[in-house]
Design an enzyme around this catalytic site. Structure first.
Site, PDB file in Angstrom:
ATOM      1  N   CYS A  32     -31.851 -29.885  63.950  1.00 29.30           N
ATOM      2  CA  CYS A  32     -32.706 -29.278  62.916  1.00 29.30           C
ATOM      3  C   CYS A  32     -32.872 -27.777  63.156  1.00 29.30           C
ATOM      4  O   CYS A  32     -33.481 -27.362  64.152  1.00 29.30           O
ATOM      5  CB  CYS A  32     -34.058 -29.986  62.915  1.00 29.30           C
ATOM      6  SG  CYS A  32     -35.344 -29.156  61.963  1.00 29.30           S
ATOM      7  N   CYS A  35     -36.515 -26.453  63.171  1.00 28.97           N
ATOM      8  CA  CYS A  35     -37.186 -26.894  64.404  1.00 28.97           C
ATOM      9  C   CYS A  35     -36.954 -25.884  65.522  1.00 28.97           C
ATOM     10  O   CYS A  35     -37.865 -25.571  66.305  1.00 28.97           O
ATOM     11  CB  CYS A  35     -36.660 -28.260  64.842  1.00 28.97           C
ATOM     12  SG  CYS A  35     -36.957 -29.602  63.669  1.00 28.97           S
TER      13      CYS A  35
END
Length: 330
Positions: A32, A35
């Protein structure tokens, strides 16, 4: 070493919810992108606010801990959940650093207000982040948003602390260890050729600045003849906003300040701290502050400052190395 707990099992996570009053959880995935972008800020919050059995920061890899992710209905990454007393009280979906910081810092401030002296925001703890004055409701200590590398201090005596001393998170030695130890540590700044100081303080993010807490702890002298030699506390302070660089002393004479504050003896509390109440409407979207210490509260030719804390709200992240100049009406 990181204080963040990487959760390895549902049982471990369940135990953390039972043993820590507040649990902040980052549900993430290695693949991600967002993230990874928000991860450094999350680690910074963890380093500042983690307290054993009080506030615990955790990370849950949704690919490895599918049972936990399923239990809490995680469908997008990153998702941040905040638990209080084992129950979810807040949820932030997506990489929204401002929202996450505001929520987490508010909880930390509430813990502080409830008398939990182990908080990183509690004064007088002797470790962790030190701040003398109480936080006004709804605002946070945002001194961690200072761009340390960009700090500049003009007319400072090199025999004392550097400009970074002013935003040091530790308790001033003059409060911690007494006069003798403080004299050895010299963790404060003192003006050099006269009583004036010019401090340029840029920020990593755009801020809304509510107030400034300034700590000054001049040494007490029993000899009246020494009064002219002992540094003074600041008296008149001119504040400028959104300057791209520091202001020279001559330049300041013709530059309209955003606000001028005159401190009196009654403004200083028992920790040597005075709160500069700002005209909030003038301190929106702030990318930098310049503090011009014009004079002190006595007849000495020196002024001393031990710590400065910025109180307000964080906003949009600014580009490194760039300070946007925003004009204000004066």
């Amino acid at each position: 070493m990181s204080k963040t707990v990487v959760v390895k099992s549902p049982a471990e996570f369940s135990n953390l919810l039972k043993t820590s009053k507040i649990v902040v959880t980052d549900f993430y995935a290695d693949w991600c992108g967002p993230c990874k972008v928000i991860a450094p800020m999350y680690e910074q919050l963890s380093a500042q606010l983690s307290r054993p059995n009080k506030i615990t920061f955790t990370k849950v890899d949704v690919d490895n801990q599918t049972e936990i992710a399923s239990t809490y209905g995680i469908t997008a990454m990153p998702t941040f959940m905040i638990f209080k007393g084992g129950k979810q009280v807040e949820k932030v979906q997506g990489a929204d650093p401002k929202k996450l910081q505001d929520i987490v810092r508010k909880l930390a401030a509430e813990a502080d207000d409830s008398g939990d002296s182990s908080s990183g925001f509690a004064s007088g703890s002797g470790s962790g982040d030190w701040r003398a004055g109480a936080l006004p409701r709804g605002y946070n200590d945002v001194t961690d948003q200072v761009d340390i590398k960009g700090l500049e201090l003009l007319n400072a005596d090199s025999e004392f602390g550097t400009v970074r001393t002013l935003v040091d998170t530790s308790k001033p030695s003059a409060l911690s260890n007494g006069k003798a130890a403080a004299s050895k540590a010299k963790d404060w700044v003192v003006s050099d050729t006269d009583e004036q100081l010019m401090l340029f303080m840029p920020f990593q993010s755009m801020l809304k600045v509510h107030s400034v807490q300034i700590t000054s702890l001049p040494s007490a002298s029993d000899n009246e003849d020494d009064d002219d030699e002992e540094p003074m506390r600041p008296k008149t302070i001119k504040i400028y906003t959104n300057r791209a660089h520091t202001v020279g002393f001559d330049e300041a004479e013709g530059l309209p300040e955003t606000q001028t504050i005159t401190l009196e003896a009654k403004d200083w509390d028992s920790t040597g701290t005075a709160t500069l109440s700002l005209r909030f409407v003038k301190f929106q979207n702030v990318t930098s502050l310049v503090f011009f210490i014009v004079d002190g509260d006595g007849d000495s030719e020196k002024v001393r400052i031990d710590r400065i804390r910025i109180i307000g709200e964080t906003g949009e992240k600014r580009d490194p190395g760039k300070l946007e100049k925003i004009d204000h009406d004066h």
